[in-house]
Design a protein around this motif. Sequence first.
Motif, PDB file in Angstrom:
ATOM      1  N   ILE A  28     -11.054   9.442  27.477  1.00 22.22           N
ATOM      2  CA  ILE A  28     -10.890  10.842  27.074  1.00 22.22           C
ATOM      3  C   ILE A  28     -11.611  11.769  28.049  1.00 22.22           C
ATOM      4  N   GLU A  29     -12.846  11.443  28.389  1.00 21.40           N
ATOM      5  CA  GLU A  29     -13.621  12.301  29.287  1.00 21.40           C
ATOM      6  C   GLU A  29     -13.012  12.363  30.683  1.00 21.40           C
ATOM      7  N   MET A  30     -12.333  11.302  31.126  1.00 22.44           N
ATOM      8  CA  MET A  30     -11.682  11.321  32.440  1.00 22.44           C
ATOM      9  C   MET A  30     -10.561  12.347  32.501  1.00 22.44           C
ATOM     10  N   THR A  31     -10.004  12.716  31.360  1.00 25.83           N
ATOM     11  CA  THR A  31      -8.945  13.734  31.343  1.00 25.83           C
ATOM     12  C   THR A  31      -9.530  15.141  31.344  1.00 25.83           C
ATOM     13  N   GLY A  32     -10.858  15.242  31.225  1.00 26.73           N
ATOM     14  CA  GLY A  32     -11.501  16.556  31.171  1.00 26.73           C
ATOM     15  C   GLY A  32     -11.689  17.069  29.752  1.00 26.73           C
ATOM     16  N   ALA A  33     -11.263  16.292  28.778  1.00 27.55           N
ATOM     17  CA  ALA A  33     -11.390  16.700  27.372  1.00 27.55           C
ATOM     18  C   ALA A  33     -12.781  16.343  26.851  1.00 27.55           C
ATOM     19  N   SER A  34     -13.204  17.043  25.812  1.00 30.61           N
ATOM     20  CA  SER A  34     -14.480  16.702  25.173  1.00 30.61           C
ATOM     21  C   SER A  34     -14.228  15.612  24.139  1.00 30.61           C
ATOM     22  N   TYR A  35     -15.188  14.700  24.040  1.00 33.47           N
ATOM     23  CA  TYR A  35     -15.061  13.537  23.171  1.00 33.47           C
ATOM     24  C   TYR A  35     -15.919  13.702  21.921  1.00 33.47           C
ATOM     25  N   ARG A  36     -15.365  13.255  20.801  1.00 26.37           N
ATOM     26  CA  ARG A  36     -16.123  13.169  19.545  1.00 26.37           C
ATOM     27  C   ARG A  36     -15.669  11.907  18.830  1.00 26.37           C
ATOM     28  N   TYR A  37     -16.600  11.332  18.066  1.00 26.68           N
ATOM     29  CA  TYR A  37     -16.344  10.073  17.357  1.00 26.68           C
ATOM     30  C   TYR A  37     -16.753  10.252  15.899  1.00 26.68           C
ATOM     31  N   SER A  38     -15.987   9.638  15.001  1.00 23.94           N
ATOM     32  CA  SER A  38     -16.318   9.694  13.581  1.00 23.94           C
ATOM     33  C   SER A  38     -16.085   8.333  12.937  1.00 23.94           C
ATOM     34  N   LEU A  39     -17.121   7.839  12.266  1.00 22.48           N
ATOM     35  CA  LEU A  39     -17.007   6.602  11.499  1.00 22.48           C
ATOM     36  C   LEU A  39     -16.519   6.968  10.105  1.00 22.48           C
ATOM     37  N   LEU A  40     -15.368   6.438   9.706  1.00 28.88           N
ATOM     38  CA  LEU A  40     -14.791   6.748   8.399  1.00 28.88           C
ATOM     39  C   LEU A  40     -15.204   5.750   7.330  1.00 28.88           C
ATOM     40  N   LEU A  66     -14.606  -1.927  10.141  1.00 28.95           N
ATOM     41  CA  LEU A  66     -14.906  -0.544  10.499  1.00 28.95           C
ATOM     42  C   LEU A  66     -13.617   0.235  10.714  1.00 28.95           C
ATOM     43  N   ILE A  67     -13.591   1.456  10.215  1.00 26.18           N
ATOM     44  CA  ILE A  67     -12.497   2.385  10.476  1.00 26.18           C
ATOM     45  C   ILE A  67     -13.118   3.594  11.167  1.00 26.18           C
ATOM     46  N   CYS A  68     -12.606   3.939  12.350  1.00 24.74           N
ATOM     47  CA  CYS A  68     -13.165   5.021  13.154  1.00 24.74           C
ATOM     48  C   CYS A  68     -12.041   5.878  13.719  1.00 24.74           C
ATOM     49  N   VAL A  69     -12.363   7.127  14.002  1.00 22.03           N
ATOM     50  CA  VAL A  69     -11.432   8.009  14.703  1.00 22.03           C
ATOM     51  C   VAL A  69     -12.139   8.545  15.938  1.00 22.03           C
ATOM     52  N   HIS A  70     -11.411   8.565  17.040  1.00 16.36           N
ATOM     53  CA  HIS A  70     -11.899   9.129  18.292  1.00 16.36           C
ATOM     54  C   HIS A  70     -11.086  10.397  18.559  1.00 16.36           C
ATOM     55  N   PHE A  71     -11.773  11.464  18.961  1.00 14.34           N
ATOM     56  CA  PHE A  71     -11.145  12.775  19.130  1.00 14.34           C
ATOM     57  C   PHE A  71     -11.218  13.232  20.582  1.00 14.34           C
ATOM     58  N   ASP A  81      -9.199   0.421  13.852  1.00 16.35           N
ATOM     59  CA  ASP A  81      -9.356  -0.409  12.656  1.00 16.35           C
ATOM     60  C   ASP A  81      -9.869  -1.761  13.149  1.00 16.35           C
ATOM     61  N   ARG A  82     -11.185  -1.989  13.048  1.00 20.35           N
ATOM     62  CA  ARG A  82     -11.825  -3.130  13.701  1.00 20.35           C
ATOM     63  C   ARG A  82     -12.490  -4.076  12.698  1.00 20.35           C
ATOM     64  N   TRP A  83     -12.397  -5.384  13.023  1.00 22.27           N
ATOM     65  CA  TRP A  83     -13.016  -6.464  12.256  1.00 22.27           C
ATOM     66  C   TRP A  83     -13.914  -7.241  13.207  1.00 22.27           C
ATOM     67  N   GLN A  95     -26.194  -2.844  12.675  1.00 23.17           N
ATOM     68  CA  GLN A  95     -25.654  -1.639  13.301  1.00 23.17           C
ATOM     69  C   GLN A  95     -24.999  -0.742  12.257  1.00 23.17           C
ATOM     70  N   ASP A  96     -25.265   0.574  12.347  1.00 22.44           N
ATOM     71  CA  ASP A  96     -24.606   1.473  11.386  1.00 22.44           C
ATOM     72  C   ASP A  96     -23.387   2.171  11.990  1.00 22.44           C
ATOM     73  N   PHE A  97     -23.247   2.167  13.317  1.00 24.15           N
ATOM     74  CA  PHE A  97     -22.094   2.716  14.029  1.00 24.15           C
ATOM     75  C   PHE A  97     -21.828   4.192  13.734  1.00 24.15           C
ATOM     76  N   SER A  98     -22.842   4.922  13.315  1.00 17.67           N
ATOM     77  CA  SER A  98     -22.629   6.347  13.057  1.00 17.67           C
ATOM     78  C   SER A  98     -22.661   7.172  14.336  1.00 17.67           C
TER      79      SER A  98
END
Length: 171
Positions: A28-40, A66-71, A81-83, A95-98
């Motif tokens: 994401i950062e290579m495209t010049g966009a800002s990155y955000r992560y959220s653990l659902l 774990l269910i996460c979204v990357h923005f 959607d990770r196991w 690990q809390d992955f927050s």
Amino acid sequence: RRRRAGTRVRMAPRRQARFEMPVVRAEIEMTGASYRYSLLGRDELAAPDWLRVAMNLQPGARVVHLICVHFADGAAYQLEDRWINSGALPAVLDQDFSIIGPNEWLIATVPYSEVEISFCTAKADALIVNHLDHSRGEPVFTVERATWWQEEAITFVRLSYRKGYRMTTRY
């Protein structure tokens, strides 16, 4: 081919496509966009039957789900959607992955000796509809990846992408 010496067949060079284990933040950062992560969501549970079969896990094997979204620039980019097999990687239980996503943590924590990757389309289910810009049943570009370390299952992940996502590789 030589007379009286027979025929020799030269082995053709083996062609391989090599993939670097991608880190979505860097992508994401290579495209010049800002990155955000959220653990659902984060659960510790017995591996479901489909996962035990896919990863060759023993009955009663425990996993962290774990269910996460990357923005990218505030818009959902990837649903993860990770196991993770906690028997093979007990450190995952602490690990809390927050703050950091599981993919980045895994790359920094454990090597892998074997990887299986599948590229497909899947129908958008409720989870995808709620977190990516898709309608229910719509085709979604999906990557499924499993990794092992010396024949021990480490992780299985299903990555679903926003509309218009394009994967390009060069080898």
